[in-house]
Scaffold this motif. Structure first.
Motif, short mmCIF file in Angstrom:
data_model
loop_
_atom_site.label_atom_id
_atom_site.label_comp_id
_atom_site.label_asym_id
_atom_site.label_seq_id
_atom_site.Cartn_x
_atom_site.Cartn_y
_atom_site.Cartn_z
N ALA A 73 16.72 19.94 10.20
CA ALA A 73 17.67 20.75 10.95
C ALA A 73 17.83 22.15 10.36
O ALA A 73 18.38 23.04 11.01
N ALA A 74 17.34 22.37 9.13
CA ALA A 74 17.41 23.68 8.49
C ALA A 74 16.15 24.47 8.77
O ALA A 74 15.10 23.93 9.11
N ASP A 75 16.25 25.78 8.58
CA ASP A 75 15.07 26.64 8.73
C ASP A 75 14.15 26.53 7.52
O ASP A 75 12.93 26.61 7.65
N PHE A 76 14.76 26.38 6.33
CA PHE A 76 13.99 26.31 5.10
C PHE A 76 14.59 25.24 4.19
O PHE A 76 15.79 25.00 4.19
N ARG A 77 13.71 24.63 3.37
CA ARG A 77 14.10 23.54 2.48
C ARG A 77 13.56 23.81 1.07
O ARG A 77 12.38 24.12 0.90
N LEU A 78 14.43 23.63 0.07
CA LEU A 78 14.08 23.92 -1.32
C LEU A 78 14.48 22.74 -2.20
O LEU A 78 15.43 22.03 -1.90
N VAL A 79 13.77 22.57 -3.34
CA VAL A 79 14.05 21.41 -4.20
C VAL A 79 13.56 21.70 -5.62
O VAL A 79 12.73 22.59 -5.84
N ASN A 80 14.06 20.90 -6.57
CA ASN A 80 13.62 20.99 -7.96
C ASN A 80 12.71 19.81 -8.29
O ASN A 80 13.13 18.65 -8.19
N CYS A 81 11.48 20.08 -8.69
CA CYS A 81 10.51 19.04 -9.03
C CYS A 81 10.61 18.71 -10.52
O CYS A 81 10.36 19.57 -11.37
N MET A 82 10.90 17.44 -10.84
CA MET A 82 11.08 17.00 -12.22
C MET A 82 9.89 16.23 -12.77
O MET A 82 9.98 15.65 -13.86
N ARG A 83 8.80 16.20 -12.05
CA ARG A 83 7.63 15.44 -12.49
C ARG A 83 6.38 16.32 -12.46
O ARG A 83 6.38 17.41 -11.89
N THR A 84 5.31 15.82 -13.05
CA THR A 84 4.01 16.46 -12.89
C THR A 84 3.08 15.47 -12.19
O THR A 84 3.21 14.25 -12.34
N GLU A 115 -0.05 12.29 -22.87
CA GLU A 115 0.94 11.24 -23.03
C GLU A 115 2.21 11.79 -23.65
O GLU A 115 2.17 12.66 -24.53
N SER A 116 3.34 11.29 -23.17
CA SER A 116 4.64 11.68 -23.72
C SER A 116 5.44 10.42 -24.02
O SER A 116 5.78 9.67 -23.12
N SER A 117 5.72 10.20 -25.29
CA SER A 117 6.48 9.01 -25.66
C SER A 117 7.95 9.15 -25.29
O SER A 117 8.64 8.16 -25.08
N ASP A 118 8.44 10.39 -25.23
CA ASP A 118 9.85 10.62 -24.90
C ASP A 118 10.12 10.46 -23.42
O ASP A 118 11.19 9.99 -23.03
N ALA A 119 9.19 10.88 -22.58
CA ALA A 119 9.42 10.86 -21.14
C ALA A 119 8.15 10.45 -20.41
O ALA A 119 7.55 11.24 -19.67
N PRO A 120 7.71 9.20 -20.58
CA PRO A 120 6.47 8.77 -19.93
C PRO A 120 6.56 8.77 -18.41
O PRO A 120 5.53 8.80 -17.73
N GLN A 121 7.79 8.74 -17.88
CA GLN A 121 7.95 8.72 -16.42
C GLN A 121 7.57 10.03 -15.77
O GLN A 121 7.41 10.11 -14.54
N VAL A 122 7.42 11.10 -16.57
CA VAL A 122 7.15 12.42 -16.00
C VAL A 122 5.76 12.50 -15.38
O VAL A 122 5.58 13.08 -14.31
N ALA A 123 4.75 11.92 -16.03
CA ALA A 123 3.38 12.00 -15.52
C ALA A 123 3.19 10.97 -14.41
O ALA A 123 3.12 9.77 -14.67
N GLN A 124 3.10 11.46 -13.18
CA GLN A 124 2.99 10.59 -12.02
C GLN A 124 1.63 10.77 -11.33
O GLN A 124 1.00 11.82 -11.42
N PRO A 125 1.17 9.74 -10.62
CA PRO A 125 -0.08 9.87 -9.86
C PRO A 125 0.03 10.98 -8.82
O PRO A 125 1.11 11.23 -8.26
N VAL A 126 -1.09 11.60 -8.54
CA VAL A 126 -1.10 12.72 -7.60
C VAL A 126 -0.55 12.32 -6.23
O VAL A 126 0.16 13.10 -5.58
N GLU A 127 -0.81 11.09 -5.80
CA GLU A 127 -0.36 10.69 -4.47
C GLU A 127 1.17 10.65 -4.35
O GLU A 127 1.70 10.73 -3.23
N MET A 128 1.88 10.57 -5.46
CA MET A 128 3.34 10.57 -5.39
C MET A 128 3.88 11.93 -4.95
O MET A 128 5.02 12.03 -4.47
N ALA A 129 3.07 12.97 -5.08
CA ALA A 129 3.51 14.30 -4.66
C ALA A 129 3.58 14.44 -3.15
O ALA A 129 4.11 15.44 -2.64
N GLU A 130 3.09 13.44 -2.41
CA GLU A 130 3.17 13.49 -0.95
C GLU A 130 4.61 13.55 -0.46
O GLU A 130 4.88 14.02 0.65
N LEU A 131 5.55 13.10 -1.28
CA LEU A 131 6.96 13.15 -0.91
C LEU A 131 7.38 14.56 -0.52
O LEU A 131 8.14 14.76 0.44
#
Length: 369
Positions: free
Chosen positions: A36-47, A54-70
């Motif tokens: 319903a908006a003209d433009f949409r903006l968001v903050n991406c917290m993953r790669t 590898e990151s032992s502190d934040a392993p959830q950050v590295a996501q498969p490329v297909e997850m970026a389809e969101l």
């Protein structure tokens, strides 16, 4: 000549199809609101990269490329990557993610191959109206600030000191932005402002998980950004909504919470004494109904910030109360829903002592001085 912009908070589910969570499922309830908006903006917290370190502190950050389809399925026009997680999986993963978004035409701000690249805003145009969206953070990694020739995020680091007031009173924590880095950010804003009609700044900052608390540095930086020419400040990082302030007629959202986020484990801080002894748990515990969104009970709702821009009239700023169901789907609420009232009352509580007025208009809450 007018345009409506919706700004969403932290985004990056860590659960995908292999876990029983289709990517499109996170947004199917919220897409009509976004469209319903003209433009949409968001903050991406993953790669999203095949080159993630590898990151032992934040392993959830590295996501498969297909997850970026969101992001494409949600129709986002612009993304900020100026945050504390952009560099977790290494500089190449961050750059790969920037390139992945830019390839289909999604603009990225706040991160890049160098300072000039990270300082590039998202530019949105409609019928001659030019709107900019610039991403910055105060939570960048020590080695993750963009330099003249090095990749990273647009960062203003923070200096912390402590004022001891004796054994009968709590220690006061003082936080101030690095003046040299803040000055560089303000130069970016001042140079950008004459070329656009309106400027939104996404400022990833603030105390995570703890309700209501807003740090000194957030106020200092947000006010300085407005003084330099910003029209709207939208903060995120705490993963819960926080207060709203009107400063010199301009609105500052100190945190709008998450948009679509999951994480497979709770932060280690929940086992630290402040939580286990109850000093903080009394205000915010983990919600057993949301095991994959372990940011505290107040993370079950959020805000979508909305701005109505026009060339010759004042900006209309509002927010849309959002609730998450137990499959982590955000949904914008209608005014007759009791949860709508719950969110508004919570934000009123969080905004005490800040100049603001909230007025319900349809399914939005308009913010004025």
């Amino acid at each position: 000549m007018a345009a409506n912009v919706i700004i969403a908070g932290d985004c990056g589910p860590a659960h995908g199809p292999k876990d029983g969570f289709p990517v499109s499922g996170y947004i199917d309830l919220i897409v009509p609101t976004l469209q319903a908006a003209d433009f949409r903006l968001v903050n991406c917290m993953r790669t999203y990269s095949t080159n993630a370190a590898e990151s032992s502190d934040a392993p959830q950050v590295a996501q498969p490329v297909e997850m970026a389809e969101l992001y494409t399925q949600a129709g986002f026009d612009g993304i900020t990557m100026a945050n504390n997680h952009a560099f977790d999986a290494g500089p190449q993963a961050m750059i790969d993610t920037v390139d992945l978004f830019r390839a289909p035409g999604i603009q990225v701000t706040g991160a890049g191959r160098n300072f000039a690249d990270a300082s590039q805003p998202v530019i949105m145009e409609k019928e001659g109206l030019r709107i900019a969206y610039l991403g910055c953070t105060s939570l960048g990694k020590s080695d993750g600030s963009a330099g003249s020739t090095t990749p990273g995020v647009l960062n203003v680091s923070i200096n912390t000191s402590y004022e001891h007031r004796g054994p009968h009173a709590p220690v006061r924590i003082l936080t101030n932005p690095d003046q040299t880095e803040l000055a560089k950010l303000l130069v970016v804003v001042r140079n950008l402002r004459p070329s656009v009609d309106r400027l939104i700044v996404a400022f990833h900052s603030g105390v995570i998980r703890v309700p209501r608390v807003i740090s000194d540095y957030q106020v200092t930086v947000a006010h300085a950004l407005i003084d330099a020419g910003a029209d709207l400040i939208v903060c995120h990082a705490p993963h819960i909504p926080k207060g709203i302030e009107v400063y010199k007629g301009k609105v500052i959202f100190y945190s709008i919470g998450v948009f679509a986020m999951t994480k497979p484990f709770a932060a280690p801080s929940w086992s630290e004494p402040a939580w286990s002894h109850g000093a903080i748990r009394n205000h915010m515990d983990l919600d057993p109904n949301y095991p994959f969104m372990p940011y505290g009970t107040d993370s079950r709702f959020a805000l979508l910030a909305k701005a109505g821009f026009a060339k010759d009239t004042a900006t209309r700023v509002s927010f849309l109360p959002v609730f998450f169901d137990q499959t982590y789907k955000p949904q914008a609420l209608e005014a007759g829903d009791p949860r709508f009232t719950e969110v508004v009352e919570y934000i009123e509580w969080a905004s005490v002592d800040m100049p603001h007025t909230f007025t319900v208009a349809g399914n939005e809450v308009v913010v004025t001085a």
